[in-house]
Design an enzyme around this catalytic site. Structure first.
Site, PDB file in Angstrom:
ATOM      1  N   ASP A  28       0.864  -0.895  -0.135  1.00  0.00           N
ATOM      2  CA  ASP A  28       0.064   0.033   0.067  1.00  0.00           C
ATOM      3  C   ASP A  28       0.819   1.215  -0.083  1.00  0.00           C
ATOM      4  OD1 ASP A  28      -2.271   1.552   0.117  1.00  0.00           O
ATOM      5  OD2 ASP A  28      -2.785   1.201   2.039  1.00  0.00           O
TER       6      ASP A  28
ATOM      7  N   GLU B 285      -3.141  10.322  -0.689  1.00  0.00           N
ATOM      8  CA  GLU B 285      -4.148   9.358  -1.001  1.00  0.00           C
ATOM      9  C   GLU B 285      -4.797   8.730   0.351  1.00  0.00           C
ATOM     10  OE1 GLU B 285      -6.384   5.647  -1.599  1.00  0.00           O
ATOM     11  OE2 GLU B 285      -4.865   5.907  -0.486  1.00  0.00           O
ATOM     12  N   GLU B 286      -3.642   8.522   1.394  1.00  0.00           N
ATOM     13  CA  GLU B 286      -3.964   7.930   2.597  1.00  0.00           C
ATOM     14  C   GLU B 286      -4.904   8.930   3.605  1.00  0.00           C
ATOM     15  OE1 GLU B 286      -3.976   4.900   3.280  1.00  0.00           O
ATOM     16  OE2 GLU B 286      -2.564   3.781   1.809  1.00  0.00           O
TER      17      GLU B 286
HETATM   18 ZN   LIG Z   1      -3.886   2.598  -1.066  1.00  0.00          ZN
END
Ligand SMILES: [Zn+2]
Length: 279
Positions: free
Chosen positions: A99, A133-134
């Site tokens: 991720d 994004e996170e």
């Molecule tokens: Zn992600």
């Protein structure tokens, strides 16, 4: 809070202004094992005293982050665009492999494949590594915002963001109207094991930022591998990357981008809007 992960794994997540960001109290995760012990003790009415060692530090926001963008310019309709995306930001507990180092590398490798094959796509294929994004899809939201005038010319967005596992299907995110076209144009993907389509709205990753502007944004339905075990934990390290699955992922992304860039028309927009939900 309970980290909710096994084997003493910790977890981190959150953002300014969301999920406790405005709370006067910092939120701390403890391992599931410690949480479960505290839970059992308090349920029995045993008084509990906790001693916490916190190594976090406070950072004043806002913090500037950057999207990374490259493209292969279209040979016939350069103003029309297909986007391949993933997010480059991650969390601090580990090196952020699943991720989302894996997705970022799939995007780079898809670009390399198209280039190395000497293909000249009719439309521009743009490769974007979003950031922030996170903490709430900030990079992709701002990308859409700053490219408002271009959105009517974006045919499709493909995002890889569920770790190392191979791609098994294409999530249409409410764009049912494109399914017959993709099934026909991406028929060859069956040989790579991509056989499913799903119309469900899947929030929480960058393709969703394009939804409100009507751009068809797709997420890849992947074999979960160890994604939900490792992501956001100290276990999200390089050894979690499976080479063969990532090569499959990059090949699928390259085929999706190239074939959609070659279509006679841009992909059709959906007619109605509904609100995306979080997974
Ligand atoms: Zn992600």
């Amino acid at each position: 809070m309970d980290s909710g992960k096994p084997q003493m794994l910790l977890v981190m997540t959150g953002s300014w202004g969301r999920g406790g960001g405005r709370s006067p109290f910092p939120r701390l995760f403890v391992t599931n094992e410690h949480y479960a012990l505290l839970y059992r003790l308090t349920r029995r009415g045993v008084p509990v005293r906790m001693q916490l060692r916190v190594e976090n530090k406070f950072t004043r926001g806002p913090v500037t982050v950057y999207n990374t963008v490259g493209e292969i310019r279209g040979s016939e309709k350069p103003e029309e665009i297909v986007i391949c995306g993933a997010h480059l930001d991650s969390w601090d507990l580990a090196t952020g492999t699943v991720d989302n180092g894996t997705g970022s590398m799939v995007v780079l490798e898809a670009a390399r494949l198209i280039k190395a094959l000497g293909l000249k796509p009719k439309r521009t294929i743009r490769f974007v590594l979003f950031s922030g994004e996170e903490q709430g899809l900030h990079g992709s939201r701002e990308y859409v915002n700053q490219h408002k005038d271009e959105m009517s010319k974006v045919s499709a967005v493909f995002v890889h963001d569920t770790g190392t596992g191979k791609i098994e299907g294409i999530g249409l995110h409410g764009n049912k109207q494109v399914q017959p076209i993709l099934e026909k144009e991406l028929e060859i993907l069956k040989e790579l094991g991509v056989t499913r389509y799903n119309d469900r709205l899947m929030g929480g990753t960058d393709h969703a930022s394009f939804y409100a502007s009507g751009v068809p944004g797709f997420w890849f339905m992947q074999d979960p591998a160890d994604y939900f075990l490792s992501h956001h934990t100290q276990s999200d390290t390089f050894d979690k990357a499976f080479k063969d699955d990532l090569i499959q992922g990059a090949t699928v992304m390259a085929i999706c981008a190239y074939n959609v860039a070659q279509l006679p028309q841009m992909l059709p927009r959906r007619s109605t809007t509904t609100t995306p939900t979080s997974p």
